[in-house]
Design an enzyme around this catalytic site. Structure first.
Site, PDB file in Angstrom:
ATOM      1  CB  VAL A  85      -4.103  -3.830  -3.014  1.00 25.94           C
ATOM      2  CG1 VAL A  85      -4.552  -2.702  -2.791  1.00 25.94           C
ATOM      3  CG2 VAL A  85      -3.266  -3.661  -3.399  1.00 25.94           C
ATOM      4  CB  CYS A  86      -6.701  -5.577   2.044  1.00 25.61           C
ATOM      5  SG  CYS A  86      -5.445  -4.710   2.981  1.00 25.61           S
ATOM      6  CB  ALA A  87      -9.652  -1.071   2.606  1.00 25.58           C
TER       7      ALA A  87
END
Length: 379
Positions: free
Chosen positions: A73-75
């Site tokens: 997960v990232c932004a």
């Protein structure tokens, strides 16, 4: 070479709910991760910022499990795809969350709270924000309470459960998310209700909740009593259905009470809250199910996937609800003012009052992050 798999927020939620063995690897920076992350019961989450993977340091992989699926997960979904690719090459079972935390912040999940021949009550949980909205359905008609920004969710729900949205209600002027109320009524031709105390000085088109002690939804058997419950805000209103369900807005939570300081009048509003808790709601039965507009801890979601608790249990577990001394109750509640306020709350309130227009991109940006409307959690 094999392609990196990506999954949607909905698929991730399904995996989390089914108890699959998975690990969330969040590659945003530490501050962002600590402030706001994906949470779930028994969910393992790790934070290794993206730049560590660029340094080709083998130590980075030391704690990563080979025996579970790793969801990265990232932004917004770009960096996670890159890291997923690197891990896949090293033999890890991995996938990337499509759209990252941005997509997670827009995900809503409906759960049926109660259903009989005359009433269906659905809780819509926006997990990333801890925001809850509701559909009260009877006889092919429905009322939506505290709708969030993505109004398609409610239009879709009406199609799935075959009801016409007749009433749309906001329990108060929200400070941590943009309401979908006015836009939803425009789209479906329903009536919008909010307390005149909350909407005064605005150009909103609304029916004042304070003029209605009850609203009928479809079938004559389902009456929603609107009870003024000032405290979180002066015009906060709760809704009592069949004397069995209290949709409490931001007044009473499973683990606390609504913070009274966002209007800058913490002491006066804390006194209102005292009156609400010990006078307005004192005759409600202990077996009345409280269904709030927010929650602050994943543990508040019960085994059926619902955020709600019997009023008797809340009275028992919630220390502040037992504090009948007005002066010390007011002091305790007013001290919430020292808590961190919801991010961007002034701008969000201005949008909800119809005083500020923003585009979709800015609206999404404003809402990113956790909700901070609840205080006094027990435990």
């Amino acid at each position: 070479m094999e392609q990196v798999r990506s999954i949607t927020a909905e698929e991730l939620h399904r995996k989390m709910s089914s108890g699959e063995d998975l690990v969330i690897l969040d590659v945003r920076n530490e501050t962002d991760y600590n402030d706001w992350k994906i949470e779930g019961k028994n969910l393992r989450t790790m934070n290794i910022p993206y730049f560590h993977f660029l340094e080709e340091d083998v130590q980075v992989y030391a704690g990563l499990p080979k025996d579970a699926e790793i969801v990265i997960v990232c932004a917004k979904g770009g960096a996670s795809h890159y890291v997923a690719e690197m891990l896949m090459e090293k033999g890890y079972n991995t996938c990337s969350l499509q759209g990252g935390m941005l997509a997670w912040s827009q995900f809503y999940h409906p759960t049926i709270v109660y259903m009989d021949d005359q009433l269906k009550l659905i809780q819509i949980n926006r997990l990333a924000k801890g925001c809850l909205s509701y559909a009260v359905i009877s006889d092919g008609k429905g009322m939506i309470i505290d709708p969030n920004k993505e109004i398609d969710v409610y239009i879709e729900l009406a199609k799935t459960h075959q009801f016409e949205i007749e009433h749309v209600v906001d329990s108060h002027m929200h400070a941590d998310h943009i309401t979908g109320g006015p836009r939803l009524v425009k789209q479906v031709g329903a009536t919008y209700y909010i307390s005149s105390e909350e909407a005064k000085g605005t150009n909103l088109k609304f029916e004042p909740l304070d003029r209605y002690d009850r609203i009928k939804v479809g079938d004559v058997h389902v009456e929603v009593l609107s009870i003024p419950t000032p405290g979180h805000t002066p015009g906060s209103t709760s809704f009592l259905i069949d004397n069995r369900f209290l949709l409490s807005g931001d007044t009473i939570f499973v683990g606390g009470l609504g913070r009274p300081d966002l209007g800058g009048k913490a002491k006066e509003w804390a006194e209102d809250l005292y009156h609400t808790v010990f006078f307005k709601l004192k005759d409600l039965p202990d077996d009345c199910l409280v269904l709030p507009a927010h929650y602050a801890d994943i543990q508040e979601i019960n085994d059926r996937g619902v955020v709600g608790e019997l009023l008797g249990k809340i009275r028992e577990n919630n220390e502040i609800m037992r504090n009948v001394d007005k002066a010390s109750f007011t002091e305790q509640v007013a001290s919430a003012a020292s808590m961190e306020k919801p991010p961007n709350f002034e701008e969000i309130v201005a949008i909800n009052r119809g005083e500020l227009q923003v585009d979709q991109e800015r609206a999404i940006e404003l809402e990113i992050g956790p909700n901070r409307c609840a205080v006094h959690h027990h435990g």
